[in-house]
Design an enzyme around this catalytic site. Structure first.
Site, PDB file in Angstrom:
ATOM      1  N   ARG A 144       0.802  -1.219   0.000  1.00 11.01           N
ATOM      2  CA  ARG A 144       0.000   0.000   0.000  1.00 11.01           C
ATOM      3  C   ARG A 144       0.841   1.278   0.000  1.00 11.01           C
ATOM      4  O   ARG A 144       0.329   2.369  -0.238  1.00 11.01           O
ATOM      5  CB  ARG A 144      -0.965  -0.005   1.183  1.00 11.01           C
ATOM      6  CG  ARG A 144      -2.178  -0.887   0.964  1.00 11.01           C
ATOM      7  CD  ARG A 144      -3.119  -0.833   2.145  1.00 11.01           C
ATOM      8  NE  ARG A 144      -2.664  -1.685   3.243  1.00 11.01           N
ATOM      9  CZ  ARG A 144      -3.246  -1.742   4.437  1.00 11.01           C
ATOM     10  NH1 ARG A 144      -4.306  -0.977   4.686  1.00 11.01           N
ATOM     11  NH2 ARG A 144      -2.791  -2.545   5.374  1.00 11.01           N
ATOM     12  N   GLN A 214      12.938 -14.571   6.395  1.00  7.45           N
ATOM     13  CA  GLN A 214      11.625 -15.189   6.222  1.00  7.45           C
ATOM     14  C   GLN A 214      11.308 -15.113   4.725  1.00  7.45           C
ATOM     15  O   GLN A 214      10.803 -14.115   4.235  1.00  7.45           O
ATOM     16  CB  GLN A 214      10.559 -14.454   7.044  1.00  7.45           C
ATOM     17  CG  GLN A 214       9.179 -15.087   6.985  1.00  7.45           C
ATOM     18  CD  GLN A 214       8.104 -14.209   7.611  1.00  7.45           C
ATOM     19  OE1 GLN A 214       8.317 -13.020   7.848  1.00  7.45           O
ATOM     20  NE2 GLN A 214       6.938 -14.795   7.867  1.00  7.45           N
ATOM     21  N   GLU A 296      -8.490 -11.549  15.626  1.00  7.91           N
ATOM     22  CA  GLU A 296      -8.144 -10.621  14.550  1.00  7.91           C
ATOM     23  C   GLU A 296      -9.412  -9.924  14.034  1.00  7.91           C
ATOM     24  O   GLU A 296     -10.503 -10.491  14.046  1.00  7.91           O
ATOM     25  CB  GLU A 296      -7.458 -11.360  13.404  1.00  7.91           C
ATOM     26  CG  GLU A 296      -6.078 -11.901  13.755  1.00  7.91           C
ATOM     27  CD  GLU A 296      -5.071 -10.793  14.027  1.00  7.91           C
ATOM     28  OE1 GLU A 296      -5.210  -9.707  13.432  1.00  7.91           O
ATOM     29  OE2 GLU A 296      -4.162 -11.004  14.848  1.00  7.91           O
ATOM     30  N   ASN A 514      38.846  39.708   2.798  1.00  3.90           N
ATOM     31  CA  ASN A 514      37.635  40.292   2.220  1.00  3.90           C
ATOM     32  C   ASN A 514      37.520  39.842   0.767  1.00  3.90           C
ATOM     33  O   ASN A 514      38.414  40.103  -0.049  1.00  3.90           O
ATOM     34  CB  ASN A 514      37.680  41.818   2.283  1.00  3.90           C
ATOM     35  CG  ASN A 514      36.338  42.420   1.874  1.00  3.90           C
ATOM     36  OD1 ASN A 514      35.391  42.431   2.648  1.00  3.90           O
ATOM     37  ND2 ASN A 514      36.280  42.926   0.641  1.00  3.90           N
TER      38      ASN A 514
END
Length: 593
Positions: A144, A214, A296, A514
């Site tokens: 998303r 995983q 859930e 300067n």
């Protein structure tokens, strides 16, 4: 008190990482009459107090005595074995020693030995519970977010989401840090390793990051199942955090851990009462906050959805208890995923801890969520600095990363943004319309409508309007860098002025120099960058070009419009321009009619 004349013997009890006993063989720690007092009413020996020394061989597990001492008060039972006032605890040669422990409950020599055995076992169990591993779930893509970048690597306030989660754990003692990765695993690893190297000074005791992959994302329970071979034999607790929940405060995690340890729970989970709990799992507890069920959101009945107490997805487990039931998880739900919340049905006791501010547990699933989290974080940061004595004019138009450090009496004007590792000292005024990034600003500096990135500005200097300082420029004290000036990798001495319309790149200027309007250093030959050196009190006229590599000595004056290509010694005037030619009668005369 210990009345015996002989010194207490040592009781050796050995542990190996992670703090579990190798055996239960104890050597006798005192002679039969050692440390005994006689009852006046009977000739029978009665042990009122027994003293002994406990020596715990920690091996390579730790060299930090504070790791053990921090739990001493809770480890020693108040009514059983106590530390005398004169007790000594120290780490020596890989062994943790506690001297002169007193056992007030022992009755005879055998009971004393038994008591030490029970104490050592008790100590081992308690010490196991002081060891904490954290596991951060960071394997998902985050579809998303509509991005090729893993969701956990999106930035919030100068840090990635997952770095913020790691940061929230820095106030608890951690033994292991594990990040479970999946989508673009190598990118996540590289980012976190770089981040840990950058922030190594913040917490040098923090353990190295470990990564577990995983390959298939089949739910939170499946993610934690991947830890089984990596935490084999672990006897401590496991703190589970989500890599996309970046607003958790360190105090909240400390409270969760404190409740978990105080009640010796098998599991403790963080919960919150949301005004709109849609999308979150619901938590059902009894009056003692003991969890009865977690459901859930997608599996809730209409009645269950009336419960606004939600599961924040932050858990602390006693790993030996969790380890036994992880292989038994089943994917009996609509998503065919393995839920970590299902473990609650098999663990006891499981307790819920409510977070005070539900905004802490808001997850990031899309760009709107990221913007909301940014607003929350900015409110926290700005409230903190205003309370600390910093003036923010129009706070809504100002952004400040929480990595920024400010001193009292700093004033931040509207439309100003402070990012990265920036520090601003007292009396400085920044803005309006300025960006300060990874820079150090000293006392009484003003920055007006300017950009300062990766630079250092000393006290009493003025920057802007419309100046751009970048590439590790360093500005001395009492300097002026004026409008439309760009400095890149340039060092400027004290009381030097670069007032307007100049570019100085790869230059080193002395004091009281300067630089006239329109002066530039031509530092790039198309292949390499070259240095320009300018001595003290040197002046350049307007529209001068210094072609590097070049060195100008002290007290040099460059005439306006000069192109200087050769080194100039001290105390010289340089005129390097074409001679003026005047052509009278230049205007064309109109032809006669």
């Amino acid at each position: 008190m210990y009345r015996g004349k002989s010194q207490p013997k040592d009781v050796h009890y050995h542990f190996r990482y992670p703090w579990h006993p190798l055996g239960k063989d104890f050597r006798p720690f005192c002679k039969p009459n050692s440390g005994l007092q006689y009852s006046q009413k009977s000739s029978r020996q009665v042990v009122k107090y027994c003293c002994f020394n406990l020596v715990i061989d920690t091996g390579d597990a730790t060299s930090d005595i504070a790791t053990v001492l921090s739990q001493t008060a809770s480890i020693v039972p108040k009514t059983d074995i106590r530390l005398k006032k004169a007790s000594i605890a120290r780490m020596r040669d890989g062994k943790f020693e506690m001297k002169n422990l007193c056992d007030r409950s022992a009755i005879d020599g055998q009971r004393m030995i038994s008591s030490v055995s029970q104490y050592s076992s008790f100590y081992s169990q308690k010490l196991d519970r002081t060891m904490v591993a954290i596991a951060i779930l960071a394997a998902g893509r985050g579809t998303r977010m509509k991005s090729d970048l893993p969701k956990v690597l999106h930035e919030l306030g100068g840090r990635s989401l997952v770095e913020r989660v790691l940061q929230s754990c820095q106030e608890i003692e951690i033994s292991r840090q594990i990040v479970i990765v999946g989508y673009r695993a190598e990118l996540v690893k590289e980012s976190l390793i770089r981040g840990q190297e950058r922030s190594g000074g913040e917490n040098p005791q923090s353990p190295s990051l470990e990564f577990v992959e995983q390959t298939e994302q089949l739910g939170t329970g499946h993610a934690i199942q991947q830890l089984l071979p990596h935490l084999k034999g672990w006897k401590g607790d496991l703190l589970v955090l989500n890599g996309d929940v970046p607003l958790l405060r360190a105090e909240t995690i400390k409270q969760l851990m404190a409740v978990h340890k105080q009640h010796q729970n098998s599991a403790t989970l963080l919960t919150a009462n949301l005004p709109n709990p849609q999308g979150y799992g619901r938590v059902f507890t009894d009056s003692q906050n003991l969890v009865q069920q977690i459901v859930e959101d997608r599996d809730c009945t209409p009645d269950q959805k009336q419960n606004h107490r939600i599961n924040a997805g932050v858990y602390c487990f006693h790993w030996p208890d969790l380890e036994k039931i992880l292989p038994e998880l089943k994917a009996d739900n609509d998503q065919k995923e393995y839920y970590l919340t299902d473990t609650v049905n098999f663990l006891s006791p499981v307790m819920a801890v409510d977070v005070e501010d539900y905004q802490e547990i808001l997850g990031i699933n899309d760009r709107k969520h990221l913007a909301t989290a940014c607003d929350i974080l900015q409110t926290r940061v700005k409230d903190k600095w205003m309370t600390a004595g910093v003036t923010l004019l129009d706070p809504n138009s100002i952004t400040i990363d929480d990595t920024v450090e400010l001193q009292p009496d700093v004033v931040i004007e509207p439309q100003t943004h402070l990012r990265g590792n920036t520090s601003i000292a007292s009396g400085s005024r920044i803005g309006p319309g300025s960006l300060i990034e990874n820079s150090q600003i000293a006392e009484n500096v003003t920055v007006l409508y300017s950009v300062v990135s990766d630079c250092i500005v000393a006290q009493n200097s003025r920057i802007g309007p419309y100046a751009h300082l970048r590439g590790h420029a360093e500005i001395g004290a009492n300097c002026r860098v004026g409008n439309f000036v760009e400095l890149k990798n340039t060092q400027i001495g004290d009381r030097t002025n670069v007032a307007h319309l100049s570019y100085l790149g790869d230059a080193n200027l002395g004091e009281k120099v300067n630089i006239g309007a329109g002066t530039i250093t031509a530092n790039y030959d198309g292949k390499n960058k070259h240095k320009t050196q300018i001595g003290d009190r040197t002046k350049t006229g307007s529209n001068s070009v210094l072609v590097a590599p070049i060195t100008l000595g002290e007290d040099v004056t460059i005439a306006a419009g000069s192109v200087v290509t050769e080194d100039v010694p001290n105390d010289c005037l340089v005129v390097a321009r074409s001679r003026q030619v005047v052509k009278p009668g230049w205007k064309l005369k109109e032809p006669k009619k």
